[in-house]
Design an enzyme around this catalytic site. Structure first.
Site, PDB file in Angstrom:
ATOM      1  N   HIS A  13       0.869  -1.200   0.000  1.00 49.22           N
ATOM      2  CA  HIS A  13       0.000   0.000   0.000  1.00 49.22           C
ATOM      3  C   HIS A  13       0.893   1.233   0.000  1.00 49.22           C
ATOM      4  CE1 HIS A  13      -3.805   2.197   1.511  1.00 49.22           C
ATOM      5  NE2 HIS A  13      -2.888   3.125   1.252  1.00 49.22           N
ATOM      6  N   HIS A  15       1.561   5.390  -1.698  1.00 52.29           N
ATOM      7  CA  HIS A  15       1.224   6.570  -2.507  1.00 52.29           C
ATOM      8  C   HIS A  15       2.514   7.166  -3.050  1.00 52.29           C
ATOM      9  CE1 HIS A  15      -2.920   6.634  -0.953  1.00 52.29           C
ATOM     10  NE2 HIS A  15      -2.359   6.175   0.153  1.00 52.29           N
ATOM     11  N   LYS A  99      -9.146  -0.308  -6.105  1.00 54.92           N
ATOM     12  CA  LYS A  99      -9.192   0.347  -4.802  1.00 54.92           C
ATOM     13  C   LYS A  99     -10.547   0.991  -4.561  1.00 54.92           C
ATOM     14  CE  LYS A  99      -7.727   1.941  -0.959  1.00 54.92           C
ATOM     15  NZ  LYS A  99      -6.562   2.601  -0.424  1.00 54.92           N
ATOM     16  N   HIS A 136     -10.360   1.159   1.592  1.00 51.81           N
ATOM     17  CA  HIS A 136     -10.185   2.142   2.668  1.00 51.81           C
ATOM     18  C   HIS A 136     -11.437   1.999   3.538  1.00 51.81           C
ATOM     19  CE1 HIS A 136      -8.831   6.034   4.511  1.00 51.81           C
ATOM     20  NE2 HIS A 136     -10.059   5.897   4.975  1.00 51.81           N
ATOM     21  N   HIS A 174      -4.675  -0.639   5.729  1.00 52.04           N
ATOM     22  CA  HIS A 174      -4.240   0.153   6.901  1.00 52.04           C
ATOM     23  C   HIS A 174      -5.197   0.032   8.085  1.00 52.04           C
ATOM     24  CE1 HIS A 174      -7.043   2.975   5.097  1.00 52.04           C
ATOM     25  NE2 HIS A 174      -6.179   3.588   4.313  1.00 52.04           N
ATOM     26  N   LEU A 219      -5.034   9.131   7.950  1.00 53.65           N
ATOM     27  CA  LEU A 219      -6.319   8.430   8.018  1.00 53.65           C
ATOM     28  C   LEU A 219      -6.109   6.966   7.656  1.00 53.65           C
ATOM     29  CD1 LEU A 219      -8.625  11.145   6.452  1.00 53.65           C
ATOM     30  CD2 LEU A 219      -8.632  10.336   8.826  1.00 53.65           C
ATOM     31  N   ASP A 247       1.388   2.614   3.569  1.00 52.06           N
ATOM     32  CA  ASP A 247       0.534   3.794   3.365  1.00 52.06           C
ATOM     33  C   ASP A 247       1.369   5.072   3.422  1.00 52.06           C
ATOM     34  OD1 ASP A 247      -1.737   5.286   2.845  1.00 52.06           O
ATOM     35  OD2 ASP A 247      -2.420   5.291   4.927  1.00 52.06           O
ATOM     36  N   HIS A 251       2.942  14.534   1.741  1.00 49.65           N
ATOM     37  CA  HIS A 251       2.329  15.856   1.535  1.00 49.65           C
ATOM     38  C   HIS A 251       3.407  16.871   1.893  1.00 49.65           C
ATOM     39  CE1 HIS A 251      -1.922  14.567   1.203  1.00 49.65           C
ATOM     40  NE2 HIS A 251      -1.607  13.630   2.078  1.00 49.65           N
ATOM     41  N   ALA A 263      -4.023  14.770   5.565  1.00 45.90           N
ATOM     42  CA  ALA A 263      -3.801  13.476   6.224  1.00 45.90           C
ATOM     43  C   ALA A 263      -2.767  12.677   5.460  1.00 45.90           C
ATOM     44  CB  ALA A 263      -5.114  12.698   6.269  1.00 45.90           C
TER      45      ALA A 263
HETATM   46  N1  LIG Z   1      -3.533   7.696   4.664  1.00 46.61           N
HETATM   47  C1  LIG Z   1      -3.673   9.002   4.546  1.00 46.61           C
HETATM   48  O1  LIG Z   1      -3.814   9.686   5.570  1.00 46.61           O
HETATM   49  N2  LIG Z   1      -3.662   9.636   3.349  1.00 46.61           N
HETATM   50  C2  LIG Z   1      -3.606   9.007   2.050  1.00 46.61           C
HETATM   51  C3  LIG Z   1      -4.912   8.449   1.607  1.00 46.61           C
HETATM   52  C4  LIG Z   1      -5.323   7.170   2.336  1.00 46.61           C
HETATM   53  O2  LIG Z   1      -4.647   6.144   2.263  1.00 46.61           O
HETATM   54  O3  LIG Z   1      -6.372   7.148   2.986  1.00 46.61           O
HETATM   55  C5  LIG Z   1      -3.123  10.057   1.034  1.00 46.61           C
HETATM   56  O4  LIG Z   1      -3.243   9.808  -0.164  1.00 46.61           O
HETATM   57  O5  LIG Z   1      -2.605  11.091   1.456  1.00 46.61           O
HETATM   58 ZN   LIG Z   2      -3.249   5.102   1.542  1.00 43.71          ZN
HETATM   59 ZN   LIG Z   3      -6.734   5.029   2.865  1.00 40.54          ZN
END
Ligand SMILES: NC(=O)N[C@@H](CC(=O)O)C(=O)O
Ligand SMILES: [Zn+2]
Ligand SMILES: [Zn+2]
Length: 346
Positions: A13, A15, A99, A136, A174, A219, A247, A251, A263
């Site tokens: 998982h 990003h 997803k 999610h 997560h 999150l 996860d 940011h 988040a």
């Molecule tokens: N986990 C997070 O707090 N943020 C994730 C999105 C997600 O996985 O929910 C994101 O893309 O920033």
């Molecule tokens: Zn995520």
């Molecule tokens: Zn998520």
């Protein structure tokens, strides 16, 4: 113990974002992980095979030369995803999963599903193909307290979904609660779960006591200590349903340190070291390899990685911040703090 060697892990998982952000972060994951499941919540989201293949090419182009890292792509489920979208994507061999973001649940989820019943055909096709649905798992109902959204999701969405599609492969992403850990442990083997390093290491006090710490805000939100303990128990139990998914969600610093902060925690820089720290604290370092390197590929029906990594027990300081493109910076989890494990460089 002064060093541990394990089969190279994968991140189930992740990003990676896009553009300069992608270019800033991808090497951190590629250094540690063999493969990663790439989240599709871009703006606009990755909803069909063509977009997934284009995004895959941008990831490959951003990798350091010689990197063997393999991005495993996903589609973002919407109310309009068709069976054909699913079959075409799965048939390519490049898209491993779909997803589910409940609309409005998290970062870039505005195009998410408003009601899973709109997706019955697509989901039935996934069940038939054996293509996993990654979830999610939080309800978005304004009346439900943010700390209860995962537990309520199990009753309102997950159980009805699985009674309609008992053979569907599902990854409860997560997980953050004892409720979710118990639900997955008691479910048949087509239900798995990822657990992040930050949810294994921290509870909500770390985020809220003595000042509000935006870099711990993600999150699903950090929960109370008893839930963290249940996650540790699940991750270190040897149960093959539980596997590594960071996860890691970068940011920019100014978007996190804001009156309405985003988040997401950036953990990719030190992912395996953070997990090693959590497993060591639990006296379960011998269970790390199964969780990090075996259970995930076994669930997805993919081969385990054939190479290995070594972690040395040495203290080192996590950088205070990292470049994040165009004058922006990124604050990694544990910025400026000491870690007790470090992955050896080849
Ligand atoms: N986990 C997070 O707090 N943020 C994730 C999105 C997600 O996985 O929910 C994101 O893309 O920033
Ligand atoms: Zn995520
Ligand atoms: Zn998520």
């Amino acid at each position: 113990m002064t060093a541990i060697t394990l089969t190279r892990p994968d991140d189930w998982h992740l990003h990676l974002r896009d553009g300069v952000a992608l270019a800033s972060v991808v090497a951190d994951t590629a250094r540690q992980m063999g493969r990663a499941i790439i989240m599709p919540n871009l703006k606009p989201p990755v909803t069909n095979l063509d977009q997934a293949l284009d995004y895959r090419q941008r990831i490959l182009a951003a990798l350091p030369a010689e990197s063997q890292f393999e991005p495993l792509m996903t589609l973002y489920l919407t109310d309009r995803t068709t069976s054909e979208d699913i079959e075409t994507a799965w048939g390519s061999g490049k898209v491993q999963a779909v997803k589910l973001y409940p609309a409005g649940a998290t970062t870039n989820s505005d195009s998410g599903v408003t009601d899973l019943r709109h997706c019955e055909e697509a989901v039935a096709t996934m069940a038939r193909l054996g293509m996993p649905l990654l979830v999610h798992g939080e309800v978005t109902d304004h009346e439900i307290d943010i700390f209860d959204r995962e537990a309520v999701f199990i009753e309102r969405v997950m159980k009805p979904l699985l009674s309609r599609h008992p053979d569907l492969k599902v990854v409860f992403e997560h997980i953050t609660t004892a409720d979710a850990a118990r639900f997955v442990a008691e479910s048949p083997s087509n239900i798995g779960a990822t657990i992040t390093a930050h949810h294994l290491l921290y509870n909500r006090n770390h985020m809220l006591v003595g000042g509000i710490r935006p870099h711990y805000y993600c999150l699903p939100i950090l929960k109370r200590e008893r839930h963290r303990e249940a996650l540790i128990e699940a991750a270190t139990s040897g149960d093959k349903s539980f596997f590594l998914g960071t996860d890691s969600a970068p940011h920019a610093r100014h978007d996190k340190e804001s009156d309405c902060g985003c988040a997401g925690a950036y953990t990719a820089l030190t992912a395996i070291e953070l997990y090693a720290t959590a497993f060591e604290q639990a006296g379960a370092l011998d269970r790390l390899e199964g969780f990090a390197s075996h259970h995930g590929p076994d669930f997805y029906g993919l081969p385990r990685n054939s190479d290995s990594i070594t972690l040395d027990k040495v203290e080192w300081q996590v950088p205070a911040e990292l470049p994040f493109g165009e004058g922006k910076t990124l604050v990694p989890l544990r910025a400026g703090e000491t870690l007790g494990w470090k992955m050896r460089q080849d």
